[in-house]
Motif scaffolding. Structure first.
Motif, PDB file in Angstrom:
ATOM      1  N   GLY A  41      41.221  28.623  -5.671  1.00 23.90           N
ATOM      2  CA  GLY A  41      40.523  29.414  -4.675  1.00 23.90           C
ATOM      3  C   GLY A  41      40.989  29.132  -3.264  1.00 23.90           C
ATOM      4  O   GLY A  41      40.822  29.949  -2.370  1.00 23.90           O
ATOM      5  N   GLN A 169      36.262  33.666   0.437  1.00 24.30           N
ATOM      6  CA  GLN A 169      35.569  32.505  -0.112  1.00 24.30           C
ATOM      7  C   GLN A 169      34.066  32.719  -0.247  1.00 24.30           C
ATOM      8  O   GLN A 169      33.377  31.905  -0.862  1.00 24.30           O
ATOM      9  CB  GLN A 169      35.835  31.282   0.765  1.00 24.30           C
ATOM     10  CG  GLN A 169      37.282  30.827   0.769  1.00 24.30           C
ATOM     11  CD  GLN A 169      37.726  30.346  -0.596  1.00 24.30           C
ATOM     12  OE1 GLN A 169      37.096  29.497  -1.216  1.00 24.30           O
ATOM     13  NE2 GLN A 169      38.836  30.886  -1.079  1.00 24.30           N
ATOM     14  N   LYS A 232      41.827  33.143  -8.475  1.00 18.24           N
ATOM     15  CA  LYS A 232      41.063  32.797  -7.291  1.00 18.24           C
ATOM     16  C   LYS A 232      39.575  33.081  -7.496  1.00 18.24           C
ATOM     17  O   LYS A 232      38.713  32.286  -7.100  1.00 18.24           O
ATOM     18  CB  LYS A 232      41.577  33.577  -6.080  1.00 18.24           C
ATOM     19  CG  LYS A 232      42.959  33.155  -5.598  1.00 18.24           C
ATOM     20  CD  LYS A 232      43.346  33.889  -4.340  1.00 18.24           C
ATOM     21  CE  LYS A 232      44.709  33.406  -3.819  1.00 18.24           C
ATOM     22  NZ  LYS A 232      45.075  34.064  -2.538  1.00 18.24           N
ATOM     23  N   THR A 236      36.630  30.176  -7.604  1.00 13.46           N
ATOM     24  CA  THR A 236      35.711  30.171  -6.475  1.00 13.46           C
ATOM     25  C   THR A 236      34.274  30.488  -6.877  1.00 13.46           C
ATOM     26  O   THR A 236      33.329  29.937  -6.314  1.00 13.46           O
ATOM     27  CB  THR A 236      36.170  31.188  -5.405  1.00 13.46           C
ATOM     28  OG1 THR A 236      37.537  30.942  -5.066  1.00 13.46           O
ATOM     29  CG2 THR A 236      35.313  31.089  -4.153  1.00 13.46           C
TER      30      THR A 236
END
Length: 344
Positions: A41, A169, A232, A236
């Motif tokens: 991530g 994020q 990712k 995350t």
């Protein structure tokens, strides 16, 4: 239902089992890689050195290959929604292996996915006969699909160049959006490649057609992008959240792209079209129920442990300031005050 649809259905079910398992195996691999400080991530690629991640990758490749062959024999409107079965596999395995608890209502979500998939299978249109890759190229270059492709590429570039660095994020829709939109173009390219291979095996070689290699390059580019952003998203965010949302978006975009490019519903009666849409809606409802009934992961047990050393002064209820000693015990009349430098 057409005979070819049965073969496509069987391959799609097998594909879902492999792909659903791959989500969990890759997640375990990403967790192991993260334990050594390499988070996907955050842009790390240490997971490439993790054997378990590669096991998950191979499992996904097997599933995608089965899915690839399924697209040769059945339309995307049949094959793609059956991916809901991978959500069921993923949810069950996540419950046991990742400790992402599946509540009892999750069974209802699984049942809705199965019912919706069954409705789609029973009312899915048959595959249109295509005799050369040139016909597929003509479908891919029609104005309606060119507009869809241009719109898809523009949205992906905005998500990657502008949104990822700011919201990647904190908002999973950035990563999942890139995967889903790219996925619809991937499926169209893979279907074209599959038909070209099928025609080649039947004696009508499509290797010399430059259009075949254009589809190959598009498919490879989209697949690499998908894998990168899917990694990712998995690293995350919670798998139980990523899987259903990714499925819903990916399936919706793929059905839309296929309807525009291959005209899957051309010649179908209204009742079959409505039945397929109702089946897809039932699947989405099942995915939503499955997602909403999953228990969130427990918070870290040491979340507040760092707070205790920061309490050094107590204020008595009557306003008198008093500094405790090691032998003093807390009383209900005292109020804790955090040291002024705690948040520095």
């Amino acid at each position: 239902m057409y005979k070819a649809n049965y073969l496509g259905f069987g391959l799609a079910v097998a594909s879902s089992a492999f792909i659903g398992s791959s989500f969990i195996i890759k997640k375990k691999g990403l967790q192991r890689a993260a334990a050594f400080g390499s988070h996907a991530g955050a842009g790390g690629y240490g997971y490439l050195l993790e054997p378990l991640w590669w096991v998950g990758m191979i499992t996904m490749i097997v599933g995608e290959f089965a899915n690839f062959v399924a697209y040769i024999y059945a339309p995307a409107v049949l094959v793609t929604p059956l991916g809901a079965l991978s959500i069921i596999v993923s949810a069950i395995l996540a419950h046991f292996l990742l400790k992402e608890k599946l509540r009892k209502m999750g069974i209802l979500g699984c049942a809705l996915c199965v019912i919706g998939s069954t409705i789609i299978v029973l009312h899915a249109p048959g595959e249109h006969s295509i005799s050369s890759v040139d016909e597929i190229w003509a479908l891919a270059t029609q104005p309606a699909f060119l507009i869809y492709t241009a719109s898809a590429i523009t949205i992906v570039l905005v998500l990657v160049l502008f949104c990822e660095s700011r919201y990647g994020q904190t908002n999973m829709m950035i990563y999942i959006g890139v995967c889903s939109i790219n996925g619809s173009l991937t499926v169209m390219s893979i279907k074209a490649i599959g038909i070209a291979i099928k025609l080649t095996f039947e004696g009508s070689s499509q290797v010399a057609h430059f259009q075949t290699w254009v589809f190959v390059m598009v498919a490879v580019s989209c697949i690499i992008t998908q894998l990168n952003y899917l990694n990712k998203a998995l690293d995350t965010f919670n798998t139980s959240v990523v899987s259903p949302i990714y499925y819903a978006m990916f399936t919706s975009f793929t059905i839309l792209a296929s309807a525009i490019m291959f005209k899957d519903w051309s010649g179908q009666n209204a009742s079959d079209i409505i039945s397929v849409l109702c089946g897809f809606g039932t699947v989405l409802l099942g995915v939503a129920v499955l997602h909403n009934t999953r228990e969130p992961p427990p918070p870290p047990s040491d979340l507040y442990t760092s707070l205790s050393p920061q309490f050094s002064w107590l204020v008595h209820a009557n306003g008198e300031i008093w500094k405790p000693t090691d032998n003093d015990e807390l009383h209900h009349e005292f109020i804790g005050v955090i040291r002024p430098d705690y948040f520095k």
